[in-house]
Scaffold this active site. Sequence first.
Site, PDB file in Angstrom:
ATOM      1  N   CYS A 171       0.719  -1.317   0.225  1.00  0.00           N
ATOM      2  CA  CYS A 171       0.284   0.082  -0.016  1.00  0.00           C
ATOM      3  C   CYS A 171       0.975   1.040  -0.317  1.00  0.00           C
ATOM      4  O   CYS A 171       1.669   1.768   0.785  1.00  0.00           O
ATOM      5  CB  CYS A 171      -1.135   0.180   1.499  1.00  0.00           C
ATOM      6  SG  CYS A 171      -1.808   1.556   1.308  1.00  0.00           S
TER       7      CYS A 171
ATOM      8  N   CYS B  62      -3.452   6.816  -5.197  1.00  0.00           N
ATOM      9  CA  CYS B  62      -2.769   5.203  -5.068  1.00  0.00           C
ATOM     10  C   CYS B  62      -1.859   5.100  -5.238  1.00  0.00           C
ATOM     11  O   CYS B  62      -1.238   4.825  -6.343  1.00  0.00           O
ATOM     12  CB  CYS B  62      -4.620   4.457  -5.602  1.00  0.00           C
ATOM     13  SG  CYS B  62      -4.225   2.625  -4.935  1.00  0.00           S
TER      14      CYS B  62
HETATM   15  O1  PYC Z   1      -1.834   3.908  -1.916  1.00  0.00           O
HETATM   16  O2  PYC Z   1      -1.106   1.514  -2.515  1.00  0.00           O
HETATM   17  C1  PYC Z   1      -2.109   2.671  -2.237  1.00  0.00           C
HETATM   18  C2  PYC Z   1      -3.543   1.928  -2.038  1.00  0.00           C
HETATM   19  C3  PYC Z   1      -3.835   0.435  -2.392  1.00  0.00           C
HETATM   20  C4  PYC Z   1      -5.242   0.613  -1.732  1.00  0.00           C
HETATM   21  C5  PYC Z   1      -5.220   2.098  -1.084  1.00  0.00           C
HETATM   22  N1  PYC Z   1      -3.944   2.198  -0.849  1.00  0.00           N
END
Ligand code: PYC
Length: 335
Positions: free
Chosen positions: A94, A261
């Site tokens: 993550c 993300c």
């Molecule tokens: O930032 O890789 C990330 C992530 C995965 C799920 C939620 N955030």
Amino acid sequence: MLPFTDAPVRLRCVDSHTEGEPTRTLVDGLPGLVGDPCAVRAALDDAWAPLVRALMLEPRGYAWLVGAVVLPPTVPGASFGVVFFNNVGTLGMCGHGTIGVVRTLSALGRLAAGEHAIETPVGQVVARLHADGRVSVRNVPSRVALRGVAVDVPGHGTVHGDVAWGGNWFFMCHDHGMPIAADRVHELTDFCMRVRAAYDAAGLRGDDGAPIDHVELSIDAHRGEGRSAHACPASGHPVGPGADSRNFVLCPGAQWDRSPCGTSTSARVACLVADGRLEPGARWVQESALGTRFEATYELVGADIVPTITGSAHVTFDGWIVVDPSDPLAHPGWR
Ligand code: PYC
């Protein structure tokens, strides 16, 4: 079975947000929850799953919260290990969570500025805590497994996407035709769930049959005319000034990522490299549906594409989550 008695359990947690996306870090671990991140991930998926539910779900958590347990290092040179989880179970890696954990440990005085190797279930990453508080994460190598896969979405038509790995598996879709904006997230969530149901039903998988449990929709800014002309040339939908792309990422528990993300941005970097659109060392600015941003670059290590994601996190809560076994809303399996 959790190693708890009838006494209430106090879980020392620090919450933070990384570019809008929350992380709840269990900073002191728990006796019995030991081993390398792969072993701890397996335990959290099995006997320790009630701990994940207690930390993540109502009434102590909320659906879009991501959790992290910090572990002692198990290999020379690593500063610590970490396993991430969300409302439906554990994650491979993550990016926003790593930034949140590093900022949290720094706020507690447990981590100095500089570079730190961190063990995760999918490999070692390296975080750099900058003097200004920003955090860069050199992620695991990222790659595209399948390009331009057609998926028939009932009620919508055919969309295309790349299947890519950035520490989690993603279906990366560009020709969705949807505006990406904070006031459209219900529609976007529903659409991504239909995309996922369609490719799951068609048997699309990542390597070794892994489920492709994240969906990314993106719209790219018009490149080549400087960074001020910002609209997707095909749809006219806006991308913020200075950003190269805006995305919407749906996570496995049907919750959308408020940040761009980190693992999705890493997977996106691999797609851009495959398309010949990003040179090593060049900067890619990825913004979220909220307009918050990560900066990405990559280096080539042999044939491996190794992305680095930079963003900021802030602490929002520092205290104890309490689970009292006599509470009827202690989670099933806790008692
Ligand atoms: O930032 O890789 C990330 C992530 C995965 C799920 C939620 N955030």
